[in-house]
Scaffold this active site. Structure first.
Site, PDB file in Angstrom:
ATOM      1  N   LYS A  22       0.853  -1.207   0.000  1.00 57.38           N
ATOM      2  CA  LYS A  22       0.000   0.000   0.000  1.00 57.38           C
ATOM      3  C   LYS A  22       0.880   1.244   0.000  1.00 57.38           C
ATOM      4  CE  LYS A  22      -1.652   1.667   4.020  1.00 57.38           C
ATOM      5  NZ  LYS A  22      -1.376   3.088   4.293  1.00 57.38           N
ATOM      6  N   ASN A  23       1.881   1.266   0.894  1.00 57.85           N
ATOM      7  CA  ASN A  23       2.667   2.491   1.057  1.00 57.85           C
ATOM      8  C   ASN A  23       3.659   2.718  -0.063  1.00 57.85           C
ATOM      9  OD1 ASN A  23       1.177   3.044   3.273  1.00 57.85           O
ATOM     10  ND2 ASN A  23       2.746   2.462   4.760  1.00 57.85           N
ATOM     11  N   ARG A  94      -4.559  10.995   3.954  1.00 55.49           N
ATOM     12  CA  ARG A  94      -3.527  12.027   4.072  1.00 55.49           C
ATOM     13  C   ARG A  94      -2.408  11.818   3.048  1.00 55.49           C
ATOM     14  NH1 ARG A  94      -0.800  13.807   7.454  1.00 55.49           N
ATOM     15  NH2 ARG A  94       1.282  13.288   6.766  1.00 55.49           N
ATOM     16  N   CYS A 118      -4.743  12.700  11.842  1.00 51.36           N
ATOM     17  CA  CYS A 118      -5.509  11.461  11.842  1.00 51.36           C
ATOM     18  C   CYS A 118      -5.396  10.906  13.269  1.00 51.36           C
ATOM     19  CB  CYS A 118      -4.957  10.485  10.825  1.00 51.36           C
ATOM     20  SG  CYS A 118      -3.382   9.843  11.340  1.00 51.36           S
ATOM     21  N   ARG A 123       0.420  14.869  12.380  1.00 50.30           N
ATOM     22  CA  ARG A 123       0.984  14.538  11.074  1.00 50.30           C
ATOM     23  C   ARG A 123       1.009  15.741  10.128  1.00 50.30           C
ATOM     24  NH1 ARG A 123      -1.129   8.822   9.234  1.00 50.30           N
ATOM     25  NH2 ARG A 123       0.795   8.861   8.043  1.00 50.30           N
ATOM     26  N   PRO A 124       1.728  16.788  10.530  1.00 46.45           N
ATOM     27  CA  PRO A 124       1.859  17.964   9.663  1.00 46.45           C
ATOM     28  C   PRO A 124       2.632  17.627   8.386  1.00 46.45           C
ATOM     29  CG  PRO A 124       3.392  18.067  11.486  1.00 46.45           C
ATOM     30  CD  PRO A 124       2.518  16.884  11.741  1.00 46.45           C
ATOM     31  N   VAL A 125       2.669  18.597   7.488  1.00 47.31           N
ATOM     32  CA  VAL A 125       3.391  18.397   6.224  1.00 47.31           C
ATOM     33  C   VAL A 125       4.487  19.455   6.057  1.00 47.31           C
ATOM     34  CG1 VAL A 125       1.517  17.209   5.031  1.00 47.31           C
ATOM     35  CG2 VAL A 125       1.621  19.725   4.971  1.00 47.31           C
ATOM     36  N   ASP A 126       4.922  20.035   7.170  1.00 51.17           N
ATOM     37  CA  ASP A 126       5.906  21.135   7.095  1.00 51.17           C
ATOM     38  C   ASP A 126       7.208  20.703   6.416  1.00 51.17           C
ATOM     39  OD1 ASP A 126       6.032  19.494   9.462  1.00 51.17           O
ATOM     40  OD2 ASP A 126       7.576  20.826  10.232  1.00 51.17           O
ATOM     41  N   LEU A 127       7.619  19.447   6.625  1.00 55.24           N
ATOM     42  CA  LEU A 127       8.883  19.002   6.019  1.00 55.24           C
ATOM     43  C   LEU A 127       8.745  18.871   4.503  1.00 55.24           C
ATOM     44  CD1 LEU A 127      10.069  16.329   8.621  1.00 55.24           C
ATOM     45  CD2 LEU A 127      10.433  18.804   8.614  1.00 55.24           C
ATOM     46  N   ASP A 308       4.788   0.755  11.897  1.00 57.41           N
ATOM     47  CA  ASP A 308       3.536   0.169  11.389  1.00 57.41           C
ATOM     48  C   ASP A 308       3.332  -1.264  11.862  1.00 57.41           C
ATOM     49  OD1 ASP A 308       3.636   1.827   8.146  1.00 57.41           O
ATOM     50  OD2 ASP A 308       3.137   2.521  10.152  1.00 57.41           O
ATOM     51  N   ILE A 330       8.020   7.307  16.594  1.00 54.56           N
ATOM     52  CA  ILE A 330       7.692   7.966  15.316  1.00 54.56           C
ATOM     53  C   ILE A 330       6.438   8.817  15.415  1.00 54.56           C
ATOM     54  CG2 ILE A 330       7.205   7.588  12.865  1.00 54.56           C
ATOM     55  CD1 ILE A 330      10.027   6.745  13.641  1.00 54.56           C
ATOM     56  N   ARG A 400      -8.574  -0.183   4.346  1.00 54.95           N
ATOM     57  CA  ARG A 400      -7.608   0.755   3.767  1.00 54.95           C
ATOM     58  C   ARG A 400      -6.275   0.086   3.495  1.00 54.95           C
ATOM     59  NH1 ARG A 400      -6.957   6.270   6.625  1.00 54.95           N
ATOM     60  NH2 ARG A 400      -5.655   6.333   4.784  1.00 54.95           N
TER      61      ARG A 400
HETATM   62  C1  EPZ Z   1       4.419   6.976   6.009  1.00 53.63           C
HETATM   63  O1  EPZ Z   1       3.685   8.055   6.569  1.00 53.63           O
HETATM   64  C2  EPZ Z   1       3.465   5.798   5.967  1.00 53.63           C
HETATM   65  N1  EPZ Z   1       2.324   6.121   5.109  1.00 53.63           N
HETATM   66  C3  EPZ Z   1       2.989   5.476   7.381  1.00 53.63           C
HETATM   67  O2  EPZ Z   1       2.163   4.311   7.297  1.00 53.63           O
HETATM   68  C4  EPZ Z   1       4.212   5.138   8.231  1.00 53.63           C
HETATM   69  O3  EPZ Z   1       3.795   4.897   9.557  1.00 53.63           O
HETATM   70  C5  EPZ Z   1       5.195   6.316   8.205  1.00 53.63           C
HETATM   71  O4  EPZ Z   1       5.547   6.619   6.836  1.00 53.63           O
HETATM   72  C6  EPZ Z   1       6.470   6.020   8.975  1.00 53.63           C
HETATM   73  O5  EPZ Z   1       7.082   4.884   8.457  1.00 53.63           O
HETATM   74  C7  EPZ Z   1       2.480   6.067   3.774  1.00 53.63           C
HETATM   75  O6  EPZ Z   1       3.542   5.756   3.254  1.00 53.63           O
HETATM   76  C8  EPZ Z   1       1.265   6.392   2.944  1.00 53.63           C
HETATM   77  P1  EPZ Z   1       6.585  10.373   8.049  1.00 53.63           P
HETATM   78  P2  EPZ Z   1       4.299   9.555   6.557  1.00 53.63           P
HETATM   79  O7  EPZ Z   1       6.536  11.570   7.187  1.00 53.63           O
HETATM   80  O8  EPZ Z   1       4.995   9.792   5.291  1.00 53.63           O
HETATM   81  C9  EPZ Z   1       6.215  13.685  11.408  1.00 53.63           C
HETATM   82  C10 EPZ Z   1       0.283   2.994   7.692  1.00 53.63           C
HETATM   83  O9  EPZ Z   1      -0.202   2.493   8.715  1.00 53.63           O
HETATM   84  N2  EPZ Z   1       6.225  14.624  10.262  1.00 53.63           N
HETATM   85  O10 EPZ Z   1       7.805   9.504   8.044  1.00 53.63           O
HETATM   86  O11 EPZ Z   1       3.220  10.475   6.979  1.00 53.63           O
HETATM   87  C11 EPZ Z   1       4.908  12.912  11.469  1.00 53.63           C
HETATM   88  O12 EPZ Z   1       3.934  13.682  12.163  1.00 53.63           O
HETATM   89  C12 EPZ Z   1       0.782   4.425   7.708  1.00 53.63           C
HETATM   90  O13 EPZ Z   1       0.409   2.393   6.590  1.00 53.63           O
HETATM   91  C13 EPZ Z   1       6.318  15.989  10.505  1.00 53.63           C
HETATM   92  O14 EPZ Z   1       6.402  16.432  11.649  1.00 53.63           O
HETATM   93  O15 EPZ Z   1       5.341   9.414   7.745  1.00 53.63           O
HETATM   94  C14 EPZ Z   1       5.285  11.663  12.186  1.00 53.63           C
HETATM   95  O16 EPZ Z   1       5.250  11.901  13.574  1.00 53.63           O
HETATM   96  C15 EPZ Z   1       0.608   5.082   9.058  1.00 53.63           C
HETATM   97  N3  EPZ Z   1       6.299  16.849   9.444  1.00 53.63           N
HETATM   98  C16 EPZ Z   1       6.714  11.400  11.723  1.00 53.63           C
HETATM   99  O17 EPZ Z   1       7.204  12.663  11.224  1.00 53.63           O
HETATM  100  C17 EPZ Z   1       6.212  16.403   8.146  1.00 53.63           C
HETATM  101  O18 EPZ Z   1       6.217  17.226   7.215  1.00 53.63           O
HETATM  102  C18 EPZ Z   1       6.820  10.347  10.648  1.00 53.63           C
HETATM  103  O19 EPZ Z   1       6.186  10.842   9.540  1.00 53.63           O
HETATM  104  C19 EPZ Z   1       6.108  15.009   7.921  1.00 53.63           C
HETATM  105  C20 EPZ Z   1       6.133  14.133   8.992  1.00 53.63           C
END
Ligand code: EPZ
Length: 422
Positions: A22-23, A94, A118, A123-127, A308, A330, A400
């Site tokens: 999925k991911n 998201r 969620c 889960r912000p998108v600032d990065l 996960d 995480i 999902r």
């Molecule tokens: C991906 O989410 C996966 N989703 C998640 O799987 C997985 O848990 C996660 O990576 C970590 O491995 C998909 O690939 C669709 P991150 P993502 O950016 O990209 C913070 C599942 O169950 N963060 O590595 O959102 C964030 O809040 C899902 O299949 C910021 O602060 O993960 C989190 O605490 C759940 N700012 C941490 O970093 C940002 O701009 C990890 O986020 C982005 C992230």
């Protein structure tokens, strides 16, 4: 809403085919926006998130052709007919934010609804935004949307991520393929899904090296072409089903499973008493002399223990010999399965990002509620080891991320059925 009823039924035996990830699919499909040529994906998992992604891409002008019972998807975007990814679609998933980078790279303009948090955290998108800004994108956040533009096109840059964010790495990687000049992305995520995305982009003509390591170098090209790409095996589905014979007893073979996708997870399971054998067809898993003992777990970015699989591991440790400490590093709120497992007789204490789990001999079936995708399947695993009947409600979360979950668990002898509540 549907519920799943599972009855503890002793050891499980048989084989489970593992689907495409999925991911991986959720980032591979938006990459098709980077070209006006068709891109065809095979081994696509049949999940509601995939349907949502098809709907999102179609709203942007992509011709979506689904075949082979949903396992093959052809995406063709001769031209984009909209620059807006609307809230009514984005709010469902998201990962929709992953169209942002490709839209800016393709058209120099984009408006993407903010995804919203969620259950497992803000889960912000600032990065994502800071990385794309480094490539020359300009952002204006208003009325719940990210309004982006890159008037002169994107330019290669050196950018270091403060945290190895999976999604930010994917957005920046996709955008950089069409930027002018070379981009070096430092402290990049190293997940197998990132490598699968890089493989797709290379087959479209992108020039990428270093994926799977912390430093990825991308040399921008003028245009990208079409491709045919098989989605990589889902390591989280694999890890989830590996736990079934460890929780319920017995032995199961996971078809298509590769240890290299989950080395840290496999080592932790072996430390707890699992026997994992690589067969020609996949991975065979059983509990050595039938017992699993406590181990400590800390979730980390790949190649560490995957967040996960934390909820599913907690279900296993709830019936292991001894006391385990689980640290979730995480996400800030990813223990919502704990209160549900406690309803089944588990002994768990949660303090902030740490859960202490003391194994009990037997869990007891109970009505429980799924709160997020991975929590829902951990409750099913717990139900397989419990005395009596467990009713898991709100299983739409499961749809999902797990295709044919009832069929796959039934296939190894679990007593499980899905019922539609009025
Ligand atoms: C991906 O989410 C996966 N989703 C998640 O799987 C997985 O848990 C996660 O990576 C970590 O491995 C998909 O690939 C669709 P991150 P993502 O950016 O990209 C913070 C599942 O169950 N963060 O590595 O959102 C964030 O809040 C899902 O299949 C910021 O602060 O993960 C989190 O605490 C759940 N700012 C941490 O970093 C940002 O701009 C990890 O986020 C982005 C992230």
């Amino acid at each position: 809403m549907d519920s799943i009823i599972v009855k503890g039924n002793g050891p499980v035996h048989g084989q489970i085919p593992i689907a495409g990830a999925k991911n991986a699919a959720l980032t591979l499909m938006p990459a098709a926006l980077l070209t006006d040529q068709p891109v065809t994906f095979t081994n696509v998992p049949r999940l509601s998130d995939i349907k949502t992604t098809n709907e999102l891409l179609a709203s942007l002008g992509t011709e979506v052709t689904v075949s082979d019972e949903g396992q093959t998807i052809k995406l063709h975007t001769p031209e984009m007919t909209s620059d807006v990814a609307h809230y009514d679609i984005v709010r469902k998933m998201r990962a929709s934010i992953l169209v942002l980078g490709p839209m800016i790279a393709r058209n120099g303009v984009a408006a993407v609804s903010l995804p919203g948090g969620c259950a497992i955290g803000a889960r912000p998108v600032d990065l994502h935004l800071r990385g794309l800004e480094a490539l020359g994108a300009e952002f204006d956040l208003r009325d719940g949307y990210v309004h982006a533009k890159a008037p002169g096109g994107l330019k290669g840059a050196v950018y270091e991520l403060p945290f190895a964010s999976v999604g930010a790495t994917e957005n920046i990687l996709m955008a950089a393929t069409l930027a002018k000049g070379t981009t070096v992305l430092k402290n990049a995520a190293r997940e197998p899904e990132i490598v699968d995305l890089a493989d797709l982009l290379r087959s479209m003509g992108a020039k990428i090296t270093g994926d799977g390591s912390p430093d990825i170098t991308i040399e921008g090209v003028e245009t990208l072409g079409g491709a045919n790409h098989p989605v990589v095996t889902d390591r989280i589905e694999l890890g989830t089903y590996m736990l079934a014979p460890l929780i319920a007893g017995g032995e199961v073979e996971l078809l298509g499973g590769k240890r290299s996708l989950l080395e840290a997870f496999c080592q932790k399971l072996e430390e707890a008493g699992a026997e994992i054998t690589e067969t020609g067809a996949g991975l065979k898993v059983a509990a050595k002399n039938g017992r699993i003992h406590a181990v400590d777990v800390t979730t980390e970015p790949f190649p560490g223990f995957p967040t996960d699989l934390q909820a599913q591991m907690m279900a296993l440790l709830a019936t292991a010999d001894g006391t385990s400490v689980l640290e979730e590093k995480i996400f800030e709120n990813r223990f919502m399965h704990a209160p549900e497992l406690i309803r089944m007789g588990a002994q768990i204490e949660v303090h902030g990002g740490t859960a202490t789990v003391t194994g009990v001999d037997k869990l007891r079936g109970a009505p429980v509620m799924a709160t997020d995708l991975r929590a829902s399947v951990s409750l099913i695993l717990a139900g397989m080891a419990a005395e009596g009947e467990t009713i898991v409600s709100r299983v739409y979360h499961l749809d999902r991320g797990y295709e044919q979950v009832v069929r796959k668990f039934s296939g190894i002898g679990a007593i499980i059925e899905r019922v539609t509540n009025t």
